[in-house]
Scaffold this motif. Structure first.
Motif, PDB file in Angstrom:
ATOM      1  N   UNK A   1       0.808  -1.231   0.000  1.00 17.17           N
ATOM      2  CA  UNK A   1       0.000   0.000   0.000  1.00 17.17           C
ATOM      3  C   UNK A   1       0.838   1.278   0.000  1.00 17.17           C
ATOM      4  N   UNK A   2       2.151   1.122  -0.080  1.00 20.97           N
ATOM      5  CA  UNK A   2       3.107   2.232  -0.081  1.00 20.97           C
ATOM      6  C   UNK A   2       3.250   2.853   1.318  1.00 20.97           C
ATOM      7  N   UNK A   3       4.194   3.812   1.407  1.00 22.46           N
ATOM      8  CA  UNK A   3       4.513   4.455   2.685  1.00 22.46           C
ATOM      9  C   UNK A   3       3.318   5.267   3.197  1.00 22.46           C
ATOM     10  N   UNK A   4       3.116   5.240   4.530  1.00 21.16           N
ATOM     11  CA  UNK A   4       2.026   6.026   5.106  1.00 21.16           C
ATOM     12  C   UNK A   4       1.422   5.335   6.305  1.00 21.16           C
ATOM     13  N   UNK A   5       0.572   6.044   7.039  1.00 16.78           N
ATOM     14  CA  UNK A   5       0.060   5.485   8.279  1.00 16.78           C
ATOM     15  C   UNK A   5      -0.997   4.414   8.062  1.00 16.78           C
ATOM     16  N   UNK A   6      -1.574   4.323   6.849  1.00 18.74           N
ATOM     17  CA  UNK A   6      -2.570   3.273   6.597  1.00 18.74           C
ATOM     18  C   UNK A   6      -1.948   1.886   6.816  1.00 18.74           C
ATOM     19  N   UNK A   7      -0.706   1.707   6.308  1.00 18.57           N
ATOM     20  CA  UNK A   7      -0.023   0.417   6.483  1.00 18.57           C
ATOM     21  C   UNK A   7       0.207   0.134   7.959  1.00 18.57           C
ATOM     22  N   UNK A   8       0.571   1.175   8.713  1.00 15.69           N
ATOM     23  CA  UNK A   8       0.780   1.002  10.153  1.00 15.69           C
ATOM     24  C   UNK A   8      -0.507   0.638  10.870  1.00 15.69           C
ATOM     25  N   UNK A   9      -1.599   1.289  10.484  1.00 12.30           N
ATOM     26  CA  UNK A   9      -2.894   0.997  11.126  1.00 12.30           C
ATOM     27  C   UNK A   9      -3.296  -0.458  10.879  1.00 12.30           C
ATOM     28  N   UNK A  10      -3.153  -0.898   9.619  1.00 16.21           N
ATOM     29  CA  UNK A  10      -3.545  -2.292   9.310  1.00 16.21           C
ATOM     30  C   UNK A  10      -2.643  -3.274  10.058  1.00 16.21           C
ATOM     31  N   UNK A  11      -1.334  -2.992  10.100  1.00 13.03           N
ATOM     32  CA  UNK A  11      -0.404  -3.910  10.775  1.00 13.03           C
ATOM     33  C   UNK A  11      -0.753  -4.048  12.259  1.00 13.03           C
ATOM     34  N   UNK A  12      -1.003  -2.917  12.916  1.00 11.52           N
ATOM     35  CA  UNK A  12      -1.316  -2.989  14.349  1.00 11.52           C
ATOM     36  C   UNK A  12      -2.745  -3.473  14.597  1.00 11.52           C
ATOM     37  N   UNK A  13      -3.635  -3.275  13.618  1.00  6.81           N
ATOM     38  CA  UNK A  13      -4.984  -3.848  13.757  1.00  6.81           C
ATOM     39  C   UNK A  13      -4.893  -5.373  13.801  1.00  6.81           C
ATOM     40  N   UNK A  14      -4.045  -5.934  12.941  1.00  2.00           N
ATOM     41  CA  UNK A  14      -3.858  -7.396  12.946  1.00  2.00           C
ATOM     42  C   UNK A  14      -3.336  -7.839  14.309  1.00  2.00           C
ATOM     43  N   UNK A  15      -2.335  -7.117  14.818  1.00  2.00           N
ATOM     44  CA  UNK A  15      -1.767  -7.463  16.134  1.00  2.00           C
ATOM     45  C   UNK A  15      -2.824  -7.334  17.234  1.00  2.00           C
ATOM     46  N   UNK A  16      -3.529  -6.195  17.222  1.00  2.00           N
ATOM     47  CA  UNK A  16      -4.552  -5.968  18.245  1.00  2.00           C
ATOM     48  C   UNK A  16      -5.657  -7.003  18.176  1.00  2.00           C
TER      49      UNK A  16
END
Length: 518
Positions: free
Chosen positions: A124-139
């Motif tokens: 999805x390229x650089x940006x906070x969307x990738x971070x949100x999805x990654x931590x959503x999976x963890x959460x």
């Protein structure tokens, strides 16, 4: 020599031999650490002069980090609720479906969030969307485990008695299970938030938004005054969120037992549901604001994700020797850090627990130092060691050792503080010192709990050791991050499979040892 004393000496001999062996495996060298001290001291010294004019830029990224952590925690907890109903053994509509889903989620849990973030940035390229999805999976995975385990503790008699009056499956969920989930939801959210806020600070190292992006930039540009500002603000933020989380969870716990009248007790569930609805509306607006991706980019990312996964499952078996080499290094880093952390925690806990510390002020100061050790993720500490001892497993092992010492000291000192005062007093009345009371009374009594904590920490360290290589601190993360950058998805798939097998094997071994020893 008594038999008991002989066993202690044999145990100590084996422990020293094992520690020496692991020191060799991670290239431990006092000389390298000694030679690196000036560089590390120089770095820390420069960090003691924060650039306060940098605060404004830091705050904008800090808000982004908090946004990522809050959004991902909320969505992760929300998604976990229905899946918990599907996977809990005592209420699942199909045991086969529950077994398949539980094994699938156990596999996903073995993948560290920084690896998720690196993969998502590629899609999805650089940006906070990738971070949100990654931590959503963890959460989601953390919350799912907590919800499922709590549902499985619901008394079987309660479920059967509800069914015996003719209640269908929906009514059983409504009256027996949902109250448990709703009571737990807020506590789980804050627990997940505490984990995600720390994780969100390093996602920027792989381009997934947040404060980690400017942290990485400042490190590369040797702007340690800026880095000092970052560290100070992070320390305050994490401490504030931890304190807020503790206060809210305590309030929620007390609110379930403190009622002035029967009427207030009856109104409590409706009040809680209303609070949850209001909270959901506020967080819903927050999430809409946090997502920084348009529809076209999302569709393109999903297509790229499909291609990536289809290539990842076609493993490049010729890469197995490199996989084993990386796993071996990560494994030794984790074992070394767990052993040294356990030794350090055993020593520091005596000074940290208020009921064993020589003075109250000693306990207060040690608690502050321990909180400092565990505040920053090991990958941040590894950057400092990286500067002192250079790239390789030594930097990662030292960073993880310090973090492990902080976490284990906090947990074990709480165990000591909760131990019965009679144990300590019965030794003190003989004229012994606090140290003797700890050595001959509290330690033998709390040793099973300490071993259990060490084994849990080992499981966590195995996961963490796989990502340290992303910044060059040794382990399988080094070759994994290189192959993600080069889009060698066949190799990435093989490496993730290897990491998962290693972590699941250690989890099973740790569970077996806990059952045998504790």
């Amino acid at each position: 020599m008594s038999h008991k004393r002989k066993k202690i000496y044999i145990f100590l001999g084996l422990a020293i031999f094992a520690l020496t062996f692991f020191c060799v495996m991670i290239d431990f060298s006092f000389l390298r650490i000694y030679q690196g001290i000036p560089s590390m001291y120089n770095l820390v010294e420069r960090m003691l002069s924060p650039n306060l004019s940098y605060t404004q830029e830091v705050f904008s990224k800090l808000l982004e980090t908090i946004e990522i952590a809050v959004t991902s925690s909320f969505v992760g907890v929300l998604l976990a609720m229905p899946f918990a109903l599907l996977t809990a053994g005592n209420i699942t509509p199909s045991r086969h479906v529950a077994m398949i889903l539980n094994r699938f989620f156990a596999f996903l849990r073995t993948i560290p969030n920084l690896i998720w973030a690196a993969l998502l940035v590629s899609v999805f390229s650089i940006g906070q969307f990738s971070g949100i999805v990654a931590l959503t999976i963890t959460g989601f995975l953390i919350a799912l485990k907590l919800f499922r385990e709590n549902i499985e503790t619901i008394n079987e008699n309660l479920l059967n008695s509800t069914k015996s009056v003719g209640a269908n499956q929906i009514q059983v969920l409504r009256y027996c299970v949902l109250p448990t989930i709703l009571e737990l939801a807020a506590s789980v959210f804050f627990m997940v938030l505490e984990i995600n806020i720390r994780s969100a600070t390093v996602l920027g190292l792989v381009g997934a938004g947040g404060i980690g992006q400017i942290m990485w930039r400042d490190l590369n540009h040797l702007r340690y005054d800026n880095l000092a500002t970052l560290v100070l603000i992070l320390l305050l933020t994490i401490g504030t969120i931890d304190a807020l989380s503790f206060i809210v969870r305590r309030y929620i716990k007390r609110s379930f037992i403190l009622h002035q009248s029967i009427e207030s007790y009856k109104r409590a569930p409706q009040k809680r549901i209303l609070q949850l609805i209001l909270l959901s509306i506020v967080l819903g607006f927050w999430i809409m604001n946090a997502i920084d991706i348009n529809y076209a980019r999302l569709i393109m990312g999903l297509e790229q994700g499909y291609l990536m996964i289809s290539r990842m499952i076609r493993f490049e078996w010729a890469y197995v020797p490199r996989l084993l080499e990386g796993i071996r290094e990560s494994f030794f880093i984790a074992i070394f850090a767990t052993m040294t952390g356990a030794i350090g925690a055993l020593f520091l806990s005596f000074f940290t627990a208020y009921n064993t510390a020589p003075l109250k002020v000693t306990s207060f100061l040690t608690k502050g130092m321990v909180n400092l050790l565990r505040t920053f993720p090991p990958i941040v500490t590894a950057i400092i060691f990286f500067r002192g001892v250079g790239p390789g497993p030594l930097a990662g092992a030292m960073a993880l050792s310090i973090y492990t010492t902080g976490v284990l000291t906090k947990l074990y000192s709480e165990v000591i503080e909760n131990s019965h005062e009679n144990i300590k007093n019965s030794i003190l009345v003989t004229g012994s010192t606090n140290l003797n009371a700890f050595r001959y009374g509290i330690l033998p009594e709390t040793l099973p709990a300490f071993i259990s904590l060490v084994l849990y920490r080992l499981e966590s360290n195995i996961r963490t050791s796989t990502i340290l290589g992303i910044i060059g601190a040794g382990g399988i993360g080094t070759i994994l991050s290189m192959n993600i950058t080069w889009r060698n998805w066949e190799r990435v798939g093989l490496l993730i499979l290897g990491i998962s097998i290693m972590i699941m094997s250690i989890d099973v071994l740790s569970y077996y040892l806990r059952k045998r020893l504790v």
